[in-house]
Motif scaffolding. Structure first.
Motif, PDB file in Angstrom:
ATOM      1  N   ASN A   1      56.114  22.060  13.473  1.00  0.00           N
ATOM      2  CA  ASN A   1      55.710  22.896  12.341  1.00  0.00           C
ATOM      3  C   ASN A   1      54.265  23.359  12.491  1.00  0.00           C
ATOM      4  O   ASN A   1      53.933  24.511  12.180  1.00  0.00           O
TER       5      ASN A   1
ATOM      6  N   ARG B   1      53.117  27.268  12.782  1.00  0.00           N
ATOM      7  CA  ARG B   1      52.203  27.866  11.799  1.00  0.00           C
ATOM      8  C   ARG B   1      50.980  28.487  12.471  1.00  0.00           C
ATOM      9  O   ARG B   1      50.381  29.419  11.929  1.00  0.00           O
ATOM     10  N   ASN B   2      50.621  27.965  13.617  1.00  0.00           N
ATOM     11  CA  ASN B   2      49.403  28.423  14.304  1.00  0.00           C
ATOM     12  C   ASN B   2      49.742  28.997  15.685  1.00  0.00           C
ATOM     13  O   ASN B   2      49.002  28.789  16.651  1.00  0.00           O
TER      14      ASN B   2
END
Length: 229
Positions: free
Chosen positions: A189, A193-194
């Protein structure tokens, strides 16, 4: 003895057996394969005892394909990004056994972390988040490989370190798999997200950019995401 050295010994024994069977047909002196095998076994033993297998790792590293080297970079970038985002201090990184040797690091290379906080049991008990973040960082290399390649070739050492930390922290064996799966999910995750920062970090690590340059890049990319959102 290191696993790589054991594999080499197994190959040497196989070759000696094969050459012994074929030497009468090929008119090869039996002393040649026997001497070669003895030399390989001697070098493998000396390397394992004196160098911890580093010499063999360095030798084999020179024959790594470009695809293997790319996989290593993607794996280590996962560790690097997760450590930066979760506040685990990074002290350096290497991407090959030779680079690790030059920096006085054991093994095949990787991202080095400052895990001194884990040595303080009282701090961990007061702030269990430190332990959870460390486990996520350790699983981030495996998470990155799974996301990019749909399979994992590295990460055995990461799992050993993760289970060692859980053991010294007093976590029951029955919870190891649960904690490992949880940390893997958190790492996936985080990278998702990055993703922009992760992709840019890979390019920087390919160029062997300094630790400070890599950290500055991640900081810049994360700030851009915050501005957009």
């Amino acid at each position: 003895m290191e696993q790589t050295s054991l594999n080499l010994v197994a190959i040497a024994v196989f070759l000696m057996t094969l050459s012994a069977l074929l030497s009468p047909v090929l008119h090869i002196s039996p002393f040649i394969p026997a001497g070669t095998t003895l030399g390989i076994l001697t070098l493998a033993t000396l390397d394992s005892v004196s160098w911890g297998g580093r010499g063999l790792n360095i030798f084999l590293d020179f024959f790594a394909s470009s695809q293997q080297r790319q996989r290593v970079i993607h794996h280590e970038a996962g560790h690097f990004l997760a450590a930066y985002c979760l506040g685990i201090p990074i002290t350096g990184y290497t991407l090959s056994a030779w680079e690790a040797f030059k920096q006085g690091q054991p093994g095949l290379g990787g991202v080095q972390f400052d895990l001194t906080l884990l040595s303080d049991t009282k701090t961990i008990q007061k702030t269990p988040l430190i332990l959870e973040r460390t486990l996520t960082v350790l699983m981030a290399g495996i998470a990155a490989e799974m996301m990019i390649y749909d399979n994992v070739e590295g990460g055995e050492e990461d799992k050993k370190n993760l289970r060692y930390i859980m053991r010294i922290m007093g976590i029951p064996n029955s919870l190891y798999q649960q904690k490992e799966s949880w940390a893997l999910l958190q790492a996936k995750n985080l990278i998702t997200r990055n993703q922009t920062a992760y992709d840019a970090l890979i390019e920087m690590m390919e160029k062997r950019a300094s630790l400070e340059a890599c950290q500055s890049l991640i900081h810049e990319k994360l700030n851009q995401i915050e501005v957009i959102t």
